[in-house]
Design a protein around this motif. Structure first.
Motif, PDB file in Angstrom:
ATOM      1  N   SER A 195       0.884  -1.173   0.000  1.00 37.20           N
ATOM      2  CA  SER A 195       0.000   0.000   0.000  1.00 37.20           C
ATOM      3  C   SER A 195       0.914   1.214   0.000  1.00 37.20           C
ATOM      4  O   SER A 195       2.006   1.184   0.585  1.00 37.20           O
ATOM      5  CB  SER A 195      -0.975   0.002   1.186  1.00 37.20           C
ATOM      6  OG  SER A 195      -0.327   0.343   2.377  1.00 37.20           O
ATOM      7  N   HIS A 196       0.485   2.268  -0.684  1.00 34.39           N
ATOM      8  CA  HIS A 196       1.443   3.338  -1.002  1.00 34.39           C
ATOM      9  C   HIS A 196       0.703   4.648  -1.229  1.00 34.39           C
ATOM     10  O   HIS A 196      -0.369   4.656  -1.838  1.00 34.39           O
ATOM     11  CB  HIS A 196       2.186   2.921  -2.282  1.00 34.39           C
ATOM     12  CG  HIS A 196       3.455   3.674  -2.544  1.00 34.39           C
ATOM     13  ND1 HIS A 196       3.487   5.046  -2.733  1.00 34.39           N
ATOM     14  CD2 HIS A 196       4.727   3.258  -2.642  1.00 34.39           C
ATOM     15  CE1 HIS A 196       4.742   5.416  -2.944  1.00 34.39           C
ATOM     16  NE2 HIS A 196       5.518   4.354  -2.894  1.00 34.39           N
ATOM     17  N   GLY A 197       1.287   5.741  -0.778  1.00 34.08           N
ATOM     18  CA  GLY A 197       0.740   7.062  -1.059  1.00 34.08           C
ATOM     19  C   GLY A 197       0.825   7.348  -2.553  1.00 34.08           C
ATOM     20  O   GLY A 197       1.867   7.122  -3.166  1.00 34.08           O
ATOM     21  N   VAL A 198      -0.287   7.815  -3.126  1.00 35.44           N
ATOM     22  CA  VAL A 198      -0.300   8.074  -4.565  1.00 35.44           C
ATOM     23  C   VAL A 198      -0.273   9.581  -4.762  1.00 35.44           C
ATOM     24  O   VAL A 198      -0.900  10.329  -4.007  1.00 35.44           O
ATOM     25  CB  VAL A 198      -1.527   7.392  -5.216  1.00 35.44           C
ATOM     26  CG1 VAL A 198      -2.830   8.003  -4.768  1.00 35.44           C
ATOM     27  CG2 VAL A 198      -1.441   7.398  -6.725  1.00 35.44           C
ATOM     28  N   SER A 199       0.514  10.044  -5.716  1.00 35.39           N
ATOM     29  CA  SER A 199       0.754  11.484  -5.782  1.00 35.39           C
ATOM     30  C   SER A 199      -0.330  12.244  -6.539  1.00 35.39           C
ATOM     31  O   SER A 199      -0.388  13.454  -6.471  1.00 35.39           O
ATOM     32  CB  SER A 199       2.121  11.767  -6.404  1.00 35.39           C
ATOM     33  OG  SER A 199       2.244  11.095  -7.608  1.00 35.39           O
ATOM     34  N   GLU A 200      -1.234  11.543  -7.198  1.00 34.24           N
ATOM     35  CA  GLU A 200      -2.170  12.296  -8.030  1.00 34.24           C
ATOM     36  C   GLU A 200      -3.240  13.044  -7.233  1.00 34.24           C
ATOM     37  O   GLU A 200      -3.833  13.984  -7.725  1.00 34.24           O
ATOM     38  CB  GLU A 200      -2.863  11.345  -9.020  1.00 34.24           C
ATOM     39  CG  GLU A 200      -3.908  10.479  -8.393  1.00 34.24           C
ATOM     40  CD  GLU A 200      -4.054   9.133  -9.095  1.00 34.24           C
ATOM     41  OE1 GLU A 200      -5.130   8.580  -9.052  1.00 34.24           O
ATOM     42  OE2 GLU A 200      -3.077   8.651  -9.674  1.00 34.24           O
ATOM     43  N   ARG A 259     -13.311   9.909  -1.334  1.00 33.62           N
ATOM     44  CA  ARG A 259     -12.979  11.318  -1.128  1.00 33.62           C
ATOM     45  C   ARG A 259     -11.769  11.485  -0.223  1.00 33.62           C
ATOM     46  O   ARG A 259     -11.730  10.935   0.881  1.00 33.62           O
ATOM     47  CB  ARG A 259     -14.153  12.055  -0.483  1.00 33.62           C
ATOM     48  CG  ARG A 259     -15.034  12.756  -1.494  1.00 33.62           C
ATOM     49  CD  ARG A 259     -16.208  13.374  -0.803  1.00 33.62           C
ATOM     50  NE  ARG A 259     -16.886  12.350   0.013  1.00 33.62           N
ATOM     51  CZ  ARG A 259     -17.743  12.639   0.974  1.00 33.62           C
ATOM     52  NH1 ARG A 259     -18.021  13.865   1.265  1.00 33.62           N
ATOM     53  NH2 ARG A 259     -18.315  11.663   1.669  1.00 33.62           N
ATOM     54  N   GLY A 260     -10.793  12.203  -0.693  1.00 35.09           N
ATOM     55  CA  GLY A 260      -9.645  12.511   0.145  1.00 35.09           C
ATOM     56  C   GLY A 260      -8.656  11.374   0.313  1.00 35.09           C
ATOM     57  O   GLY A 260      -7.653  11.523   0.991  1.00 35.09           O
ATOM     58  N   MET A 261      -8.939  10.229  -0.263  1.00 36.37           N
ATOM     59  CA  MET A 261      -8.017   9.103  -0.126  1.00 36.37           C
ATOM     60  C   MET A 261      -6.719   9.408  -0.861  1.00 36.37           C
ATOM     61  O   MET A 261      -6.730  10.015  -1.925  1.00 36.37           O
ATOM     62  CB  MET A 261      -8.626   7.841  -0.731  1.00 36.37           C
ATOM     63  CG  MET A 261      -9.384   7.033   0.284  1.00 36.37           C
ATOM     64  SD  MET A 261      -8.247   6.380   1.527  1.00 36.37           S
ATOM     65  CE  MET A 261      -9.371   6.227   2.902  1.00 36.37           C
ATOM     66  N   ALA A 262      -5.622   8.998  -0.323  1.00 35.41           N
ATOM     67  CA  ALA A 262      -4.349   9.226  -1.003  1.00 35.41           C
ATOM     68  C   ALA A 262      -3.465   7.989  -0.955  1.00 35.41           C
ATOM     69  O   ALA A 262      -2.292   8.059  -1.256  1.00 35.41           O
ATOM     70  CB  ALA A 262      -3.624  10.410  -0.379  1.00 35.41           C
ATOM     71  N   VAL A 263      -4.054   6.856  -0.564  1.00 37.49           N
ATOM     72  CA  VAL A 263      -3.275   5.617  -0.489  1.00 37.49           C
ATOM     73  C   VAL A 263      -3.958   4.551  -1.341  1.00 37.49           C
ATOM     74  O   VAL A 263      -5.168   4.346  -1.234  1.00 37.49           O
ATOM     75  CB  VAL A 263      -3.142   5.127   0.978  1.00 37.49           C
ATOM     76  CG1 VAL A 263      -2.417   3.795   1.042  1.00 37.49           C
ATOM     77  CG2 VAL A 263      -2.415   6.155   1.834  1.00 37.49           C
ATOM     78  N   VAL A 264      -3.166   3.906  -2.189  1.00 34.95           N
ATOM     79  CA  VAL A 264      -3.676   2.815  -3.011  1.00 34.95           C
ATOM     80  C   VAL A 264      -2.985   1.515  -2.582  1.00 34.95           C
ATOM     81  O   VAL A 264      -1.967   1.551  -1.893  1.00 34.95           O
ATOM     82  CB  VAL A 264      -3.426   3.072  -4.517  1.00 34.95           C
ATOM     83  CG1 VAL A 264      -4.286   4.209  -5.025  1.00 34.95           C
ATOM     84  CG2 VAL A 264      -1.948   3.337  -4.785  1.00 34.95           C
ATOM     85  N   ALA A 265      -3.552   0.394  -3.009  1.00 34.60           N
ATOM     86  CA  ALA A 265      -2.994  -0.893  -2.607  1.00 34.60           C
ATOM     87  C   ALA A 265      -3.154  -1.914  -3.720  1.00 34.60           C
ATOM     88  O   ALA A 265      -4.090  -1.830  -4.518  1.00 34.60           O
ATOM     89  CB  ALA A 265      -3.697  -1.398  -1.349  1.00 34.60           C
TER      90      ALA A 265
END
Ligand code: SAM
Length: 270
Positions: A195-200, A259-265
């Motif tokens: 799982s990782h912070g996504v920059s978009e 909404r507001g999510m910034a982490v993908v997995a």
């Protein structure tokens, strides 16, 4: 609280550099409402919440993902886990989830932060099949050849290699090289979990603020990557359905509110 943390580590001076410099592990613990953090960590967590009010929700969504993914891997016959950047133990750690179903499931926690490792070691002291080691994942050979890893993990049996909310703290080349080297040490039937912070999603200005905040901590970077960059960690591992999605939507869509999510997995089968 600050005193129990200091006492636990047997350190006399709460004002040492050690406790006055925030650490990413302890900021995360503060975000989750844990008590293994110092004043400097709580201030940094507050700063993060100011820039990014959903940081706490995201940390909780991430921990919930961790739990779902351990069940998923157990269902696929994975009974050994290497949890890299495991952080400060909170409720629902990998060994608790796994050993409830498979009592002798093997778990090695790896973290660069001495507080995280000390607390993990303490809660695992009576657990013959789980342990924590202090190591920097940028040196994968040191992880793989660590005597504790050698004792507990059978590199010929499937392994769950987990990087949950940690690779965004590791700079470019180091991160790719190290993940690839750990991945290639695993036998078929193993899984890579990221799982990782996504920059978009985090507006660029906010990302710069977050990076500036973490520059004061123990980690040398804190930055999201694009989805393609995150996917490239998987190399030729086969990404399992539903692919790379918001962390709370893995694997079955969750409540669909991103909404507001910034982490993908994503999870890949090796
Ligand atoms: N994986 C846990 C979770 O999701 O609850 C903790 C995530 S926490 C945000 C990130 C962790 O990565 C911290 O505990 C930090 O100390 C650790 N970390 C950062 N850089 C590291 C490195 N190079 N090697 C090992 N651990 C590292």
């Amino acid at each position: 609280d600050i005193h129990s943390g200091v006492g636990f580590l047997g350190m006399a001076n709460a004002d040492s550099d050690f406790s006055s410099r925030p650490s990413s592990a302890r900021i995360y613990d503060a975000l989750l409402g844990g008590n293994h953090n110092f004043a400097a960590d709580r201030e940094a967590a507050q700063g993060l919440l100011t820039i990014f009010p959903l940081a706490g929700d995201m940390a909780r969504a991430n921990r919930a993902f961790l739990s779902r993914v351990v069940h998923y891997l157990l269902d696929r016959g994975v009974h050994q886990f290497l949890d890299i950047g495991s952080g400060i133990p909170t409720v629902g750690n990998v060994h608790e989830i796994a050993q409830r179903r498979i009592p002798d499931a093997r778990v090695v926690y790896v973290d660069i932060d001495p507080v995280a490792v000390a607390h993990s070691t303490d809660i695992l002291k009576d657990n013959p099949w789980a342990a924590a080691i202090q190591a920097d994942m940028r040196f994968p050979d040191a992880v793989l050849n660590h005597p504790t890893v050698r004792r507990l993990i059978d590199l010929d049996q499937p392994i769950g290699l987990m990087f949950v909310a940690m690779l965004h703290f590791v700079p470019e080349d180091d991160a790719y090289r190290a993940v690839q080297s750990l991945r290639s040490a695993l036998p078929a039937g193993s899984y890579l979990v990221i799982s990782h912070g996504v920059s978009e999603t985090v507006a660029d200005a906010k990302e710069a603020e977050v990076t500036a905040l973490y520059r004061r901590t123990d980690v040398s970077a804190a930055h999201g990557r694009t989805r393609d960059q995150i996917l490239s960690f998987f190399g030729d591992a086969e990404i399992v359905p539903p692919g790379l999605v918001w962390v709370h939507e893995w694997p079955d869509g969750g409540d669909g509110d991103a909404r507001g999510m910034a982490v993908v997995a994503a999870v890949g089968e090796i």
